[in-house]
Design a protein around this motif. Structure first.
Motif, PDB file in Angstrom:
ATOM      1  N   GLU A  62      21.065 -21.853 -15.796  1.00 42.45           N
ATOM      2  CA  GLU A  62      22.008 -20.735 -15.778  1.00 42.45           C
ATOM      3  C   GLU A  62      21.319 -19.388 -15.526  1.00 42.45           C
ATOM      4  N   GLY A  63      20.035 -19.414 -15.208  1.00 40.53           N
ATOM      5  CA  GLY A  63      19.339 -18.168 -14.924  1.00 40.53           C
ATOM      6  C   GLY A  63      18.146 -17.965 -15.829  1.00 40.53           C
ATOM      7  N   ILE A  64      17.474 -16.825 -15.634  1.00 37.18           N
ATOM      8  CA  ILE A  64      16.256 -16.493 -16.370  1.00 37.18           C
ATOM      9  C   ILE A  64      16.611 -15.440 -17.414  1.00 37.18           C
ATOM     10  N   ASP A  65      16.030 -15.536 -18.590  1.00 35.21           N
ATOM     11  CA  ASP A  65      16.202 -14.542 -19.665  1.00 35.21           C
ATOM     12  C   ASP A  65      16.072 -13.134 -19.075  1.00 35.21           C
ATOM     13  N   GLU A  66      17.072 -12.305 -19.299  1.00 28.95           N
ATOM     14  CA  GLU A  66      17.146 -10.970 -18.678  1.00 28.95           C
ATOM     15  C   GLU A  66      15.909 -10.112 -18.941  1.00 28.95           C
ATOM     16  N   ARG A  67      15.242 -10.340 -20.079  1.00 26.13           N
ATOM     17  CA  ARG A  67      14.061  -9.524 -20.399  1.00 26.13           C
ATOM     18  C   ARG A  67      12.921  -9.739 -19.424  1.00 26.13           C
ATOM     19  N   MET A  68      12.900 -10.900 -18.745  1.00 27.05           N
ATOM     20  CA  MET A  68      11.865 -11.136 -17.727  1.00 27.05           C
ATOM     21  C   MET A  68      12.008 -10.096 -16.609  1.00 27.05           C
ATOM     22  N   PHE A  69      13.256  -9.735 -16.291  1.00 28.47           N
ATOM     23  CA  PHE A  69      13.493  -8.765 -15.213  1.00 28.47           C
ATOM     24  C   PHE A  69      13.032  -7.370 -15.625  1.00 28.47           C
ATOM     25  N   HIS A  70      13.260  -7.013 -16.912  1.00 31.76           N
ATOM     26  CA  HIS A  70      12.792  -5.707 -17.401  1.00 31.76           C
ATOM     27  C   HIS A  70      11.275  -5.634 -17.272  1.00 31.76           C
ATOM     28  N   TRP A  71      10.607  -6.723 -17.666  1.00 29.70           N
ATOM     29  CA  TRP A  71       9.149  -6.781 -17.548  1.00 29.70           C
ATOM     30  C   TRP A  71       8.735  -6.697 -16.073  1.00 29.70           C
ATOM     31  N   ALA A  72       9.411  -7.472 -15.229  1.00 37.89           N
ATOM     32  CA  ALA A  72       9.023  -7.569 -13.818  1.00 37.89           C
ATOM     33  C   ALA A  72       9.138  -6.229 -13.089  1.00 37.89           C
ATOM     34  N   HIS A  73      10.143  -5.427 -13.461  1.00 38.78           N
ATOM     35  CA  HIS A  73      10.333  -4.120 -12.811  1.00 38.78           C
ATOM     36  C   HIS A  73       9.106  -3.215 -12.962  1.00 38.78           C
ATOM     37  N   GLU A  74       8.316  -3.445 -14.000  1.00 41.82           N
ATOM     38  CA  GLU A  74       7.117  -2.615 -14.205  1.00 41.82           C
ATOM     39  C   GLU A  74       6.004  -2.967 -13.217  1.00 41.82           C
ATOM     40  N   HIS A  75       6.062  -4.201 -12.680  1.00 46.15           N
ATOM     41  CA  HIS A  75       4.945  -4.676 -11.858  1.00 46.15           C
ATOM     42  C   HIS A  75       5.305  -4.989 -10.417  1.00 46.15           C
ATOM     43  N   PHE A  76       6.592  -5.135 -10.161  1.00 44.21           N
ATOM     44  CA  PHE A  76       7.054  -5.553  -8.831  1.00 44.21           C
ATOM     45  C   PHE A  76       8.184  -4.652  -8.345  1.00 44.21           C
ATOM     46  N   ASP A  77       8.385  -4.666  -7.043  1.00 51.27           N
ATOM     47  CA  ASP A  77       9.603  -4.124  -6.442  1.00 51.27           C
ATOM     48  C   ASP A  77      10.585  -5.307  -6.452  1.00 51.27           C
ATOM     49  N   VAL A  78      11.455  -5.360  -7.463  1.00 54.05           N
ATOM     50  CA  VAL A  78      12.302  -6.539  -7.702  1.00 54.05           C
ATOM     51  C   VAL A  78      13.561  -6.496  -6.837  1.00 54.05           C
ATOM     52  N   ARG A  79      13.816  -7.593  -6.121  1.00 59.32           N
ATOM     53  CA  ARG A  79      15.011  -7.703  -5.274  1.00 59.32           C
ATOM     54  C   ARG A  79      15.757  -8.985  -5.606  1.00 59.32           C
ATOM     55  N   LEU A  80      16.958  -8.865  -6.188  1.00 62.14           N
ATOM     56  CA  LEU A  80      17.810 -10.025  -6.419  1.00 62.14           C
ATOM     57  C   LEU A  80      18.607 -10.254  -5.150  1.00 62.14           C
ATOM     58  N   MET A  81      18.482 -11.443  -4.545  1.00 62.82           N
ATOM     59  CA  MET A  81      19.103 -11.657  -3.248  1.00 62.82           C
ATOM     60  C   MET A  81      19.883 -12.957  -3.183  1.00 62.82           C
ATOM     61  N   SER A  82      21.066 -12.881  -2.552  1.00 64.92           N
ATOM     62  CA  SER A  82      21.972 -14.019  -2.397  1.00 64.92           C
ATOM     63  C   SER A  82      22.146 -14.365  -0.930  1.00 64.92           C
ATOM     64  N   LEU A  83      22.251 -15.649  -0.629  1.00 64.87           N
ATOM     65  CA  LEU A  83      22.492 -16.067   0.760  1.00 64.87           C
ATOM     66  C   LEU A  83      23.939 -15.855   1.160  1.00 64.87           C
ATOM     67  N   GLY A  84      24.840 -15.826   0.194  1.00 64.19           N
ATOM     68  CA  GLY A  84      26.262 -15.710   0.515  1.00 64.19           C
ATOM     69  C   GLY A  84      27.082 -16.145  -0.675  1.00 64.19           C
ATOM     70  N   ASP A  85      28.387 -16.163  -0.490  1.00 58.58           N
ATOM     71  CA  ASP A  85      29.271 -16.389  -1.631  1.00 58.58           C
ATOM     72  C   ASP A  85      29.576 -17.861  -1.891  1.00 58.58           C
ATOM     73  N   TYR A  86      28.554 -18.562  -2.325  1.00 56.08           N
ATOM     74  CA  TYR A  86      28.677 -19.952  -2.754  1.00 56.08           C
ATOM     75  C   TYR A  86      27.511 -20.211  -3.690  1.00 56.08           C
ATOM     76  N   VAL A  87      27.555 -21.328  -4.420  1.00 54.96           N
ATOM     77  CA  VAL A  87      26.551 -21.550  -5.459  1.00 54.96           C
ATOM     78  C   VAL A  87      25.674 -22.766  -5.159  1.00 54.96           C
ATOM     79  N   LEU A  88      24.363 -22.558  -5.156  1.00 55.74           N
ATOM     80  CA  LEU A  88      23.387 -23.642  -5.026  1.00 55.74           C
ATOM     81  C   LEU A  88      22.874 -23.983  -6.424  1.00 55.74           C
ATOM     82  N   ASN A  89      22.210 -25.132  -6.553  1.00 53.92           N
ATOM     83  CA  ASN A  89      21.715 -25.531  -7.878  1.00 53.92           C
ATOM     84  C   ASN A  89      20.503 -24.738  -8.335  1.00 53.92           C
ATOM     85  N   GLY A  90      19.806 -24.139  -7.395  1.00 57.45           N
ATOM     86  CA  GLY A  90      18.621 -23.376  -7.764  1.00 57.45           C
ATOM     87  C   GLY A  90      18.169 -22.536  -6.599  1.00 57.45           C
ATOM     88  N   GLY A  91      17.119 -21.769  -6.799  1.00 55.29           N
ATOM     89  CA  GLY A  91      16.680 -20.829  -5.775  1.00 55.29           C
ATOM     90  C   GLY A  91      15.840 -21.418  -4.655  1.00 55.29           C
TER      91      GLY A  91
END
Ligand code: 6GU
Length: 236
Positions: free
Chosen positions: A116-145
């Protein structure tokens, strides 16, 4: 360009070693490394997920294995702040302009989540070290990235100079600058099972052929992708 991909199913990414991108790695245009998230766990079962706080269906990925995997990648990065792409149906849409922008990066890192996704706090941490981009292929759901990462890496990788042998093949294609879909193409024989090649293509009149192809592009775009057709008309 350097690419690192973190996943619990590294075998999914084996496809990057064949065809155009496989060749690009052989000749040193792309350096792709796949990392198994479970290598950054310490328990017997190599646990990467747990139940969600607040309840609800499914499992959530724990933040620590991600931070450890990404820290190892950061330590070896040629840049200060690499781009971290997180494939997710709740991200911004990945399209040709996005691929084109990302093709200029020196170092791309993909974090392929499952469940169901990654613990949101990982993203807070990641923003300090990376240029974070959440990206979707389109409006449908795959089982994983993983499958999404494969698609994005192929779209980005083929825009890296030298990866596609003939750079002209990048110009006249769907979703390129004019915002129209590609025209139909034909090859020999000129008659195949009673189907003929449009006569104009055999005429040798290059101006007429170019005009016919433009019409075909317009007609296809208007009928198949009215959304793109509207945008194209606004452009003109
Ligand atoms: Cl990027 N990830 C997942 N899991 N599902 C998707 C997607 C991405 N894009 C469309 N559906």
């Amino acid at each position: 360009m350097r690419l690192d991909i973190v996943s619990i199913f590294p075998e999914y990414l084996d496809a990057l070693n064949i065809s155009l991108l496989g060749k690009a790695q052989e000749i040193g245009l792309l350096e792709i490394d796949i990392h198994d998230l479970r290598d950054h766990t310490f328990d017997q079962h190599k646990t990467v997920d747990d139940t969600p706080y607040g309840g609800g269906a499914g499992m959530v990925m724990k933040p620590e294995p991600w931070a450890l995997a990404l820290e190892e990648i950061l330590d070896a990065s040629p840049v200060e702040k690499p781009v971290l792409i997180v494939p997710t149906p709740s991200g911004e849409v990945f399209n040709q302009p996005a691929a084109s922008e990302l093709a200029d990066a020196v170092h791309l890192v993909f974090a392929c989540g499952r469940y169901e996704g990654i613990d949101e706090r990982m993203f807070h941490w990641a923003h300090e070290h990376f240029d974070v981009r959440l990206m979707s292929l389109g409006d449908y759901v795959l089982n994983g990235g993983e499958v999404a990462a494969l698609a994005m890496i192929e779209a980005i990788g083929r825009l890296v100079p030298g990866v596609v042998g003939n750079p002209e093949s990048l110009v006249e294609e769907s979703h390129s600058d004019d915002g129209l879909l590609e025209y139909p193409v034909y090859t020999k024989p000129s008659m195949w099972r009673e189907y003929e090649v449009p006569e104009i293509l055999l005429s040798g009149d290059h101006a007429k052929i170019a005009a016919w192809r433009k019409e075909q592009q317009a007609e296809r775009t208007r009928t198949r992708r009215p959304d793109l057709w509207t945008k194209h008309q606004d452009m003109a």
